[in-house]
Design a protein around this motif. Structure first.
Motif, mmCIF file in Angstrom:
data_model
loop_
_atom_site.group_PDB
_atom_site.id
_atom_site.type_symbol
_atom_site.label_atom_id
_atom_site.label_comp_id
_atom_site.label_asym_id
_atom_site.label_seq_id
_atom_site.Cartn_x
_atom_site.Cartn_y
_atom_site.Cartn_z
ATOM 1 N N ASP A 45 -71.206 0.549 10.270
ATOM 2 C CA ASP A 45 -72.087 1.113 9.241
ATOM 3 C C ASP A 45 -72.833 0.016 8.501
ATOM 4 O O ASP A 45 -72.244 -0.948 8.010
ATOM 5 C CB ASP A 45 -71.265 1.947 8.256
ATOM 6 N N THR B 65 -80.087 3.591 8.927
ATOM 7 C CA THR B 65 -79.801 4.519 7.831
ATOM 8 C C THR B 65 -79.774 5.971 8.284
ATOM 9 O O THR B 65 -79.188 6.822 7.623
ATOM 10 C CB THR B 65 -80.839 4.350 6.703
ATOM 11 N N GLY C 199 -78.237 6.892 10.901
ATOM 12 C CA GLY C 199 -77.006 7.055 11.654
ATOM 13 C C GLY C 199 -77.135 6.812 13.148
ATOM 14 O O GLY C 199 -76.177 7.019 13.900
ATOM 15 N N THR D 249 -64.230 -2.504 12.315
ATOM 16 C CA THR D 249 -64.725 -1.471 11.412
ATOM 17 C C THR D 249 -63.634 -0.870 10.533
ATOM 18 O O THR D 249 -62.447 -0.915 10.867
ATOM 19 C CB THR D 249 -65.386 -0.347 12.241
ATOM 20 N N ARG E 210 -63.777 2.277 10.056
ATOM 21 C CA ARG E 210 -63.695 3.633 10.615
ATOM 22 C C ARG E 210 -62.394 3.857 11.385
ATOM 23 O O ARG E 210 -61.729 2.913 11.805
ATOM 24 C CB ARG E 210 -64.863 3.873 11.568
ATOM 25 N N THR F 109 -71.643 9.501 1.460
ATOM 26 C CA THR F 109 -70.674 8.577 2.049
ATOM 27 C C THR F 109 -69.525 9.320 2.715
ATOM 28 O O THR F 109 -69.137 9.045 3.840
ATOM 29 C CB THR F 109 -70.105 7.643 0.959
ATOM 30 N N THR G 189 -69.105 10.227 7.946
ATOM 31 C CA THR G 189 -68.147 9.253 8.450
ATOM 32 C C THR G 189 -68.264 9.051 9.950
ATOM 33 O O THR G 189 -67.684 8.123 10.484
ATOM 34 C CB THR G 189 -66.716 9.689 8.121
#
Length: 289
Positions: free
Chosen positions: A11, A17, A19, A43, A45, A126, A130
């Protein structure tokens, strides 16, 4: 210096921006892999979310996910996993439920979050972008602590999204006083990640490097967030995105363009075009096999 590994945040680094990953970025990753460079994602994530991005880039390498707490190429065979204990998870959640925030327990198989009403527009964006795959189970409950009483969970990571930075700072200080078994990582003014003690993106990258026989000085790391700073400072070439904050840029050796200006692609072309393929360098005995 010869670089053998490229570590990429997702990210704000790989993703624009909107995605999406720009075509030039995909081509750059393919180009650097053809030179024998090991490309990995490092990450915050979850592993399934990181794997989704890896597929788009045609990466079959081991990925450093959950802030370094879960390293794998396939979910069935992780090479490293470290979890927050059930007891600490419960106690931390009970404490955090006293703040207006969304708490998200993130495992490799599912996430469990509270139904906190979110008023901050940035926070809404945010939390709900995800990038988790469709098959990744996301459960929302009225009270996480009550759910944990019935079914304890030991996740690799807990994400906490605040509406006010003051609450984040208060919670971070209190958690650091209360628990020695966890580390608190600040990603931005509204988000904390809670991980097992000693876990970070850098620790994950170190573990992967040892597994591959690649030293930190032979690595390039690109990132944009506060949690990228430690690995940017430690590797042979630390790169900050143009969209990164001042602290990240100050830690970097080199600053590339922003994520919307194809910063990853630009950096790869600038720094890897003159480097010979790894196989050739081994053949010439310039580097060890």
């Amino acid at each position: 210096m010869i670089y053998r590994l490229l570590a990429l945040n997702i990210d704000g680094t790989l993703l624009q921006t909107n995605g999406k990953i720009n075509k030039s970025t995909k081509e750059a990753i393919e180009y650097v892999q053809q030179k024998g460079i090991y490309v990995t994602l490092v990450t915050s994530r979850s592993f399934p979310s990181a794997k989704k991005v890896a597929r788009a880039l045609k990466l079959k390498t081991m990925l450093v996910s959950h802030q370094g707490a879960y390293i794998a190429s396939t979910q069935q065979k992780p090479i490293y996993v470290k979890r927050i204990t059930e007891e600490v998870t419960y106690d931390a959640v009970r404490f955090l439920e006293g703040f207006p925030c969304q708490i998200r327990l993130v495992s490799e198989q599912f996430s469990l979050a509270n139904k906190q009403k979110i008023n901050n527009d940035l926070l809404v964006k945010t939390v709900f972008t995800t990038g988790d795959p469709v098959f990744y189970s996301q459960q929302f409950v009225a009270s996480i602590s009550e759910s944990l009483t019935e079914k304890p969970v030991s996740p690799p990571k807990i994400e906490v999204y605040f509406e006010e930075e003051e609450d984040l700072n208060d919670a971070k200080q209190a958690l650091e006083r209360m628990f020695s078994e966890i580390d608190i990582i600040k990603l931005n003014s509204l988000r904390l990640d809670i991980v097992p003690e000693g876990i970070s993106k850098l620790s994950g990258l170190l573990y992967l490097g040892e597994r591959l026989g690649i030293s930190l000085k032979e690595m390039v790391a690109i990132g944009d967030s506060l949690d990228d700073i430690s690995m940017i400072e430690a590797v042979g070439l630390g790169v900050a995105m143009g969209n990164a904050g001042f602290e990240v840029k100050r830690a970097a050796d080199w600053i590339t363009r922003s994520e919307c200006e194809n910063g990853v692609s630009y950096m790869v072309k600038e720094h890897f075009r003159k480097q010979q393929p790894i196989d050739f360098l081994k053949k010439m005995k310039i580097i060890k096999k």
